[in-house]
Write a protein that holds these residues in place. Structure first.
Motif, short mmCIF file in Angstrom:
data_model
loop_
_atom_site.label_atom_id
_atom_site.label_comp_id
_atom_site.label_asym_id
_atom_site.label_seq_id
_atom_site.Cartn_x
_atom_site.Cartn_y
_atom_site.Cartn_z
N LEU A 67 0.89 -0.96 0.15
CA LEU A 67 -0.08 0.60 -0.38
C LEU A 67 0.43 1.60 0.15
CD1 LEU A 67 -2.95 -0.95 2.88
CD2 LEU A 67 -2.64 -0.96 0.12
N ALA A 68 0.59 2.79 -0.20
CA ALA A 68 0.79 3.55 -0.59
C ALA A 68 -0.07 5.01 -0.84
CB ALA A 68 1.96 3.44 -1.66
N ASP A 69 0.79 6.28 -0.25
CA ASP A 69 -0.06 6.84 -0.06
C ASP A 69 -0.88 7.40 -1.13
OD1 ASP A 69 0.40 7.65 2.51
OD2 ASP A 69 1.99 8.86 2.78
N THR A 70 0.04 7.28 -2.74
CA THR A 70 -0.72 7.66 -3.90
C THR A 70 -0.63 6.50 -5.10
OG1 THR A 70 2.00 8.25 -4.62
CG2 THR A 70 0.24 10.15 -3.32
N PRO A 71 -1.27 6.78 -5.86
CA PRO A 71 -1.54 5.48 -6.84
C PRO A 71 0.45 4.94 -7.91
CG PRO A 71 -2.78 6.52 -7.37
CD PRO A 71 -2.76 7.37 -6.02
N ILE A 72 -0.12 4.26 -8.08
CA ILE A 72 1.56 3.60 -8.78
C ILE A 72 0.64 2.65 -10.32
CG2 ILE A 72 3.28 2.84 -9.98
CD1 ILE A 72 4.26 2.78 -6.24
N TYR A 73 0.63 4.09 -10.97
CA TYR A 73 0.47 3.40 -12.20
C TYR A 73 1.39 2.76 -13.47
CZ TYR A 73 -3.91 6.46 -11.18
OH TYR A 73 -4.92 7.09 -10.41
N PRO A 74 1.12 1.34 -14.20
CA PRO A 74 2.33 1.15 -15.34
C PRO A 74 2.20 1.96 -16.42
CG PRO A 74 -0.12 0.35 -15.39
CD PRO A 74 0.09 0.95 -14.29
N ARG A 75 3.61 1.60 -16.68
CA ARG A 75 4.03 2.45 -17.81
C ARG A 75 3.11 1.73 -19.10
NH1 ARG A 75 7.29 1.56 -21.90
NH2 ARG A 75 8.23 3.44 -22.95
N ILE A 76 2.37 2.50 -19.86
CA ILE A 76 1.39 1.66 -21.22
C ILE A 76 2.51 1.98 -22.64
CG2 ILE A 76 -0.10 1.91 -22.31
CD1 ILE A 76 -0.66 1.19 -19.03
N ASP A 77 3.15 3.37 -22.63
CA ASP A 77 4.03 3.74 -24.19
C ASP A 77 4.59 4.43 -23.90
OD1 ASP A 77 2.26 5.68 -24.16
OD2 ASP A 77 1.11 3.75 -25.97
N SER A 78 5.44 4.94 -24.84
CA SER A 78 6.23 6.61 -24.61
C SER A 78 5.85 7.20 -25.85
CB SER A 78 7.72 5.71 -25.25
OG SER A 78 8.03 7.21 -25.16
N ARG A 79 5.42 8.71 -25.84
CA ARG A 79 5.15 9.09 -26.89
C ARG A 79 5.84 10.60 -26.68
NH1 ARG A 79 2.16 5.29 -28.14
NH2 ARG A 79 -0.34 5.17 -27.73
N TYR A 80 5.51 11.43 -28.04
CA TYR A 80 6.46 12.48 -28.66
C TYR A 80 5.35 13.19 -28.78
CZ TYR A 80 9.86 9.43 -29.68
OH TYR A 80 11.06 8.12 -29.26
N THR A 81 5.63 14.50 -27.44
CA THR A 81 5.28 16.29 -28.24
C THR A 81 5.13 16.26 -29.46
OG1 THR A 81 6.48 17.08 -27.11
CG2 THR A 81 5.11 16.68 -25.70
N ASN A 82 3.93 16.00 -29.94
CA ASN A 82 3.86 17.67 -31.62
C ASN A 82 4.21 19.00 -31.59
OD1 ASN A 82 0.71 17.56 -31.04
ND2 ASN A 82 0.27 15.76 -31.66
N LYS A 83 3.45 19.41 -30.98
CA LYS A 83 3.42 20.50 -30.20
C LYS A 83 4.33 20.80 -28.98
CE LYS A 83 -1.15 20.90 -29.86
NZ LYS A 83 -2.52 22.14 -29.87
N VAL A 84 4.11 22.41 -28.49
CA VAL A 84 4.49 22.86 -27.54
C VAL A 84 3.35 22.33 -26.58
CG1 VAL A 84 5.21 25.03 -25.76
CG2 VAL A 84 6.01 24.14 -27.72
N THR A 85 3.56 21.68 -25.46
CA THR A 85 2.51 20.82 -25.22
C THR A 85 2.03 21.66 -23.46
OG1 THR A 85 2.86 19.06 -26.56
CG2 THR A 85 1.28 19.22 -24.11
N VAL A 86 0.63 22.20 -22.89
CA VAL A 86 0.51 22.46 -21.61
C VAL A 86 0.34 21.27 -20.29
CG1 VAL A 86 -0.67 23.90 -20.09
CG2 VAL A 86 -0.06 24.50 -22.64
N LEU A 87 1.00 20.90 -19.40
CA LEU A 87 0.53 20.74 -18.36
C LEU A 87 -0.36 20.83 -17.54
CD1 LEU A 87 3.57 19.34 -19.06
CD2 LEU A 87 4.18 18.64 -16.74
N TYR A 88 -1.11 19.59 -16.85
CA TYR A 88 -2.29 19.84 -16.27
C TYR A 88 -2.07 19.35 -14.49
CZ TYR A 88 -4.79 21.61 -20.26
OH TYR A 88 -4.88 22.35 -21.31
N THR A 89 -2.63 19.75 -13.59
CA THR A 89 -2.58 18.83 -12.23
C THR A 89 -3.49 17.91 -12.06
OG1 THR A 89 -3.90 20.64 -11.17
CG2 THR A 89 -1.81 21.02 -11.14
N ALA A 90 -4.63 17.68 -12.88
CA ALA A 90 -6.11 16.83 -13.45
C ALA A 90 -5.99 16.48 -14.62
CB ALA A 90 -7.09 16.75 -12.30
N ALA A 91 -6.66 15.62 -15.06
CA ALA A 91 -8.16 15.47 -16.16
C ALA A 91 -8.36 16.05 -16.01
CB ALA A 91 -7.60 13.57 -16.00
#
Length: 850
Positions: free
Chosen positions: A100-124
């Motif tokens: 158990l942990a305080d935060t979830p651990i998600y499995p790595r799905i794949d690798s992607r490349y940004t196709n332009k200058v991309t903004v980061l969000y804290t939540a979906a």
């Protein structure tokens, strides 16, 4: 019992927290197991499963009752040992605390490349945008999607980017269009290590997205791939079919056109192997860096270029190998003294050209000089030039002095090969000899035909030397005198040399000329004439040559017919009134000086006669003791009395009687004095035997020859071969060998035969009957046939004819025993001669057959 208010409250809370889990239907009888009593623990917090996590009924349980998937949020109710208590479906259960942990651990799905200058969000959620951005082509690991957003990881936490801002591959700007210049492979990375993805054909059009090292990036099936930049061009390839491969023979310029103009496309290194695409004038088309260019054809070759390093000779038979090692295939074998051009070495081998390809031979079988066997050790006979080549115009390297000893390695023309300063050189062969030079001490002549020997052992003859030949002498060695043969010393027996020049030939004896006007010929033949000799001339003779005897007239040697010379001086014809005695029983007495008819009578041995007249060589007219006269044949009478003690005995006249050694004959068996000599090897024709003597003829007179002086053997020429008429002809004549020549006679009853009479007699005996005629009648008549005039055309039992012997025209005749010898009544008796004897050869007419 009705459920309490507290139970429902707790259950409602569990349903809110674990809405993802199904709630089991509770049977009324099971309420006691699921109801949480009033002492339920208070919640201590919320945690997340790190991985798929097993759920146990108690901390001591070994079998899981359920499994929670990773990132499941659970409410905890304290811990118990290594386990944390959770509420699952209204019932307390246990999971391992370390899962158990305080935060979830998600499995790595794949690798992607940004196709332009991309903004980061804290939540979906688009309202949670941050000020942080990623540049284009930033590679990011993704951990699942939530709605329109993709989860990413930053540091230890998770953030979100819009899924639309990501691509599976980097985004590169298209840099242009290129054309494949030759068939090429497409690789997944910018190297040629991986397995090619596909192959592009020449002139395929592709879009490019920049370069990476020696590769150009292209798009392939939704991803980027790489091809060699060198295989691409800005224009489609003007295609030329490859016609072969060539090696650059030197550093060679590559021009854009078939001329030495324009900006160079590049250069080819020496021995660079290039594909060629035909020729244009003096240039060959090549490809350099994907572009066609032109190189001077003369600067290209089928083989790698190796500079010629030497010209060497094979020293012994040596194999030609395909590669420079002993295990490579043998192509052929070069023979000794083959001259090879060498193009450097490879290990122990020298490189050569063989049938248009490089091949290899062992270097230790080659040398700068040919192999010549040592053939002699010779001395220089006179100062002689050493030349670089075997001809008089070649440079003189030095001069060898007299008596220098040289080793010779064969000859070339008039020169002998020697070694001089490590190279072959040449000196005139005629200036060399096996011995040192000796001082000339005089001149000598050979006193006979003799030999010049190589040394004083007299085993090896250098050459022969003829009688009277002059030769310089160089001192003596024992019983030999040193002479010179060309440039070589030899040795002659000193006793074979004289100081004065002798005749060319040794005197072998003396002879008397038997006929007047005997012709002397320059050679041993009937041609030519250098003089004549008189009858009774006594000559020195110098050997024989065939049927001729060598004689000398003045200082000139010539040849005469041997049959016209004799050991005995011709005896003068007896005078009228000479007393004769009959030497044979049954000696015929004729009434005339010819024997055409039967004798008038016969005389007894010992009868005394008085000579009244000589008729030619064969008859005498005589007076008998009773006063009557008649004619007798010379070979039956003599001037001495016969020995009456011995009776005449018949002999086999068909044998060969040969005198063993030169010996005397006598007038009678009791004569104390020699009447003359008969030469060794001469064939005689005895008529009878009287005591220990044979009665033979010497000229036209009977004489007596000791039996012991004669050898007797069978005559193969006379021996009967078969019962043919020709054989009978020969036998009829042969049994009368030695019978005197008797003019006009055709029967032995007349005491002998003349030539045509013998033919008449023998043909009748052989069964060919005809009347008597003379030689001319036989030649021109039809009694014999198949007339031929070639002297080599005669055969056994042919009739041979001669002309102009004692009269013009056909005048003599005989019977052939083979293709050379014939039997005839000629001279003073019936005898055998060769048609090639001069006295018969010059009168030969021809042949006929029975």
């Amino acid at each position: 019992m009705p459920l309490s208010k507290k139970w429902f409250t707790t259950l409602a809370a569990s349903v809110m927290l674990f809405s993802s889990f199904p709630i089991s239907t509770l049977a009324e009888g099971d309420i006691s197991q699921t109801v949480v009593d009033e002492k339920t623990e208070l919640a201590t917090g919320k945690l997340f499963t790190q991985t798929d996590t097993p759920v146990f009924e108690t901390p001591e349980s070994t079998e899981a009752v359920a499994t929670l998937s990773a990132t499941t949020e659970v409410e905890t109710f304290g811990t118990e040992g290594l386990f944390t208590r959770i509420l699952l479906d209204g019932v307390y259960r246990f999971v391992k605390t370390d899962q158990l942990a305080d935060t979830p651990i998600y499995p790595r799905i794949d690798s992607r490349y940004t196709n332009k200058v991309t903004v980061l969000y804290t939540a979906a959620d688009s309202s949670t945008a941050t000020a942080q951005t990623f540049d284009q082509n930033k590679q990011l690991d993704t951990y699942g999607q939530v709605g329109l957003f993709t989860r990413i990881k930053q540091d230890t936490g998770y953030l979100f980017v819009l899924t639309a801002d990501l691509s599976t591959i980097p985004v590169y700007s298209m840099t242009g269009e290129r054309f494949v210049q030759e068939k090429t492979s497409v690789y997944p990375t910018a190297d040629a290590v991986g397995t090619p993805l596909t192959t592009l054909k020449q002139n395929d059009s592709i879009k490019t997205f920049g370069t990476s090292g020696t590769f150009t990036r292209i798009e392939w099936n939704g991803t980027y791939a790489f091809v060699l930049t060198a295989h691409l061009g800005t224009k489609p390839v003007v295609s030329y079919e490859a016609t072969g491969k060539k090696y650059s023979q030197q550093l060679a310029n590559v021009y854009p056109t078939a001329a030495a103009t324009g900006k160079l496309l590049g250069t080819l290194a020496q021995n660079q192997l290039v594909d060629i695409y035909g020729v244009s004038g003096a240039y060959t088309r090549v490809r350099l860096n994907g572009v066609y260019g032109f190189v001077l054809t003369a600067q290209l070759g089928d083989l790698e270029f190796f500079a010629q390093t030497a010209r060497l000779y094979v020293q012994s038979p040596t194999p030609i190998r395909q590669a420079p090692n002993a295990s490579s295939p043998v192509l052929k074998e070069h023979q000794t003294n083959t001259l090879l051009t060498v193009y450097g070495t490879s290990g122990a081998y020298s490189r050569i050209l063989f049938r248009g390809q490089y091949a290899y031979v062992l270097t230790n079988t080659l040398a700068p000089l040919k192999v010549y066997a040592k053939t002699n050790r010779l001395y220089v006979q006179t100062p002689t030039a050493i030349r670089s080549a075997p001809n008089v115009s070649s440079p003189v390297l030095k001069q060898h002095q007299t008596n220098t000893l040289l080793t010779v390695y064969g000859t070339s023309g008039a020169y002998s090969r020697i070694l001089f300063r490590g190279q072959y050189a040449y000196v005139l062969t005629n200036t060399l000899a096996p011995t040192k030079v000796f001082v000339k001490t005089g001149l000598r002549y050979a006193n006979k035909n003799t030999s010049i020997f190589k040394d004083t052992t007299a085993k090896n003859v250098l050459r022969s030397i003829k009688r009277a030949e002059s030769i310089d002498i160089y001192g003596t060695s024992g019983v030999y005198t040193r002479v010179k043969v060309g440039s070589v010393y030899g040795y002659v027996k000193t006793t074979d040399l004289v100081t004065r020049k002798p005749d060319l030939y040794d005197v072998t004896g003396t002879r008397y000329v038997l006929e007047d006007k005997l012709v002397v010929h320059p050679k041993a033949s009937l041609t030519g004439k250098i003089g004549t000799l008189k009858k009774n001339t006594l000559l020195s003779i110098y050997g024989t040559s065939g049927y001729y005897t060598r004689v000398k007239i003045g200082t000139t040697f010539g040849f005469v017919d041997s049959s016209k010379l004799g050991l005995n001086k011709p005896v003068a014809r007896p005078k009228v009134g000479t007393v004769f005695y009959v030497h044979f029983d049954q000696t015929p007495l004729f009434s005339a000086d010819v024997a055409y008819s039967r004798p008038a009578g016969y005389l007894s041995k010992g009868t005394k006669l008085i000579g009244l007249k000589a008729i030619d060589d064969d008859f005498w007219k005589v007076r008998l003791p009773n006063g009557t006269t008649g004619y007798v044949i010379n070979p039956y009478i003599g001037t001495t009395k016969p020995d009456m003690r011995y009776a005449q005995q018949a002999i086999n006249r068909q044998k060969i009687y040969t005198v063993k050694t030169t010996t005397s004959y006598f007038a009678t068996p009791v004569s104390p004095k020699s009447a003359g000599l008969i030469e060794q090897g001469k064939r005689v024709y005895p008529r009878y035997r009287v005591g220990n003597f044979y009665v033979i003829q010497s000229g036209w007179s009977p004489v007596y020859l000791p039996v012991s002086a004669v050898t007797v053997k069978t005559d193969a020429r006379i021996a009967q071969k078969n019962t043919s008429r020709g054989e009978k002809l020969i036998q009829a004549a042969a049994k009368h060998l030695g019978t005197p020549y008797t003019w006009g006679s055709q029967t032995a009853a007349n005491g002998g035969f003349d030539c045509s009479g013998l033919i008449h007699y023998a043909t009748n005996e052989a069964g060919k009957y005809g009347g008597r005629t003379n030689v001319s009648g036989y030649w021109y008549g039809a009694f014999f046939t198949n007339r031929r005039t070639t002297i080599s055309s005669g055969k056994r039992s042919d009739i041979v004819f001669f002309e102009n012997t004692y009269t013009d025209g056909p005048s003599h005749i005989g019977i052939m025993l083979d293709n050379e010898y014939f039997i005839h009544a000629g001279g003073s008796q019936l005898q055998i001669n060769s048609i090639y004897e001069p006295r018969w050869r010059e009168h030969f007419l021809g042949f006929k057959s029975m």
